[in-house]
Motif scaffolding. Structure first.
Motif, PDB file in Angstrom:
ATOM      1  N   MET A 181      -2.947   7.803  -6.014  1.00 14.28           N
ATOM      2  CA  MET A 181      -3.144   8.342  -4.660  1.00 14.28           C
ATOM      3  C   MET A 181      -4.514   9.020  -4.531  1.00 14.28           C
ATOM      4  N   ARG A 182      -4.938   9.760  -5.553  1.00 14.03           N
ATOM      5  CA  ARG A 182      -6.272  10.385  -5.515  1.00 14.03           C
ATOM      6  C   ARG A 182      -7.361   9.318  -5.434  1.00 14.03           C
ATOM      7  N   ALA A 183      -7.181   8.243  -6.208  1.00 15.13           N
ATOM      8  CA  ALA A 183      -8.162   7.152  -6.183  1.00 15.13           C
ATOM      9  C   ALA A 183      -8.187   6.484  -4.808  1.00 15.13           C
ATOM     10  N   LYS A 184      -7.023   6.272  -4.218  1.00 14.55           N
ATOM     11  CA  LYS A 184      -6.974   5.649  -2.892  1.00 14.55           C
ATOM     12  C   LYS A 184      -7.615   6.551  -1.843  1.00 14.55           C
ATOM     13  N   ARG A 185      -7.368   7.848  -1.928  1.00 16.53           N
ATOM     14  CA  ARG A 185      -8.002   8.771  -0.973  1.00 16.53           C
ATOM     15  C   ARG A 185      -9.516   8.769  -1.141  1.00 16.53           C
ATOM     16  N   ALA A 186      -9.982   8.531  -2.360  1.00 15.53           N
ATOM     17  CA  ALA A 186     -11.432   8.480  -2.616  1.00 15.53           C
ATOM     18  C   ALA A 186     -12.048   7.159  -2.158  1.00 15.53           C
ATOM     19  N   GLY A 187     -11.204   6.128  -1.931  1.00 19.69           N
ATOM     20  CA  GLY A 187     -11.728   4.856  -1.438  1.00 19.69           C
ATOM     21  C   GLY A 187     -11.322   3.625  -2.221  1.00 19.69           C
ATOM     22  N   ALA A 188     -10.436   3.763  -3.202  1.00 21.86           N
ATOM     23  CA  ALA A 188      -9.973   2.598  -3.972  1.00 21.86           C
ATOM     24  C   ALA A 188      -8.923   1.817  -3.170  1.00 21.86           C
ATOM     25  N   GLN A 189      -8.836   0.509  -3.445  1.00 16.67           N
ATOM     26  CA  GLN A 189      -7.840  -0.320  -2.776  1.00 16.67           C
ATOM     27  C   GLN A 189      -6.520  -0.387  -3.551  1.00 16.67           C
ATOM     28  N   GLY A 190      -6.557  -0.094  -4.841  1.00 20.40           N
ATOM     29  CA  GLY A 190      -5.336  -0.213  -5.623  1.00 20.40           C
ATOM     30  C   GLY A 190      -5.571   0.126  -7.077  1.00 20.40           C
ATOM     31  N   TYR A 191      -4.666  -0.369  -7.920  1.00 16.09           N
ATOM     32  CA  TYR A 191      -4.718  -0.047  -9.342  1.00 16.09           C
ATOM     33  C   TYR A 191      -4.394  -1.273 -10.175  1.00 16.09           C
ATOM     34  N   LEU A 192      -4.697  -1.146 -11.465  1.00 10.52           N
ATOM     35  CA  LEU A 192      -4.420  -2.184 -12.451  1.00 10.52           C
ATOM     36  C   LEU A 192      -3.930  -1.473 -13.699  1.00 10.52           C
ATOM     37  N   LEU A 193      -2.775  -1.897 -14.221  1.00 10.15           N
ATOM     38  CA  LEU A 193      -2.277  -1.301 -15.457  1.00 10.15           C
ATOM     39  C   LEU A 193      -2.826  -2.061 -16.651  1.00 10.15           C
ATOM     40  N   LYS A 194      -3.185  -1.324 -17.697  1.00  8.07           N
ATOM     41  CA  LYS A 194      -3.664  -1.970 -18.918  1.00  8.07           C
ATOM     42  C   LYS A 194      -2.802  -1.513 -20.079  1.00  8.07           C
ATOM     43  N   PRO A 195      -2.639  -2.330 -21.087  1.00  6.62           N
ATOM     44  CA  PRO A 195      -3.344  -3.604 -21.249  1.00  6.62           C
ATOM     45  C   PRO A 195      -2.800  -4.639 -20.283  1.00  6.62           C
TER      46      PRO A 195
END
Length: 122
Positions: free
Chosen positions: A91-105
């Protein structure tokens, strides 16, 4: 041809991503630190950026904000890369301007599917 930047201090993660995504329709560039990636983005903004949620030199949300503040011909799609599901970080990343996430590995099908949802891969 689309350009993707992987920002991760793990050379293994960067190499795996490059092997999976690199090809005739995508150029994958690598940055080992947030500061290197900021400089590279200022010089030539990629179409997609995948940034590690745990960079050693800066917070991922600070990196995202810096990229979003840049004047560029390209407005990149940004994903934050995490080792575990962390709704707060996402959510912090999205508020900063990210479109989503990727889990690794991640594996080939997971990475390609995430890029398809961004309309960044065939």
């Amino acid at each position: 041809m689309k350009r993707c930047m992987f920002v991760d201090d793990s050379s293994v993660i960067r190499k795996v991503a490059k092997r999976i995504l690199g090809g005739s329709d995508m150029v994958v560039i690598e940055a080992a630190s947030g500061l290197d990636a900021v400089e590279m983005c200022a010089a030539d903004m990629p179409d997609v950026i995948v940034v590690d949620g745990a960079l050693p030199d800066m917070q991922a949300v600070d990196f995202i904000r810096r990229v979003r503040a840049m004047q560029a011909q390209v407005t990149p799609q940004i994903l934050i890369s995490l080792v575990e599901m962390d709704v707060g970080s996402i959510m912090r990343a999205k508020r900063a301007g990210a479109q989503g996430y990727l889990l690794k590995p991640f594996n080939r099908p997971q990475l390609l599917e995430r890029f398809r949802t961004l309309k960044a891969a065939a």
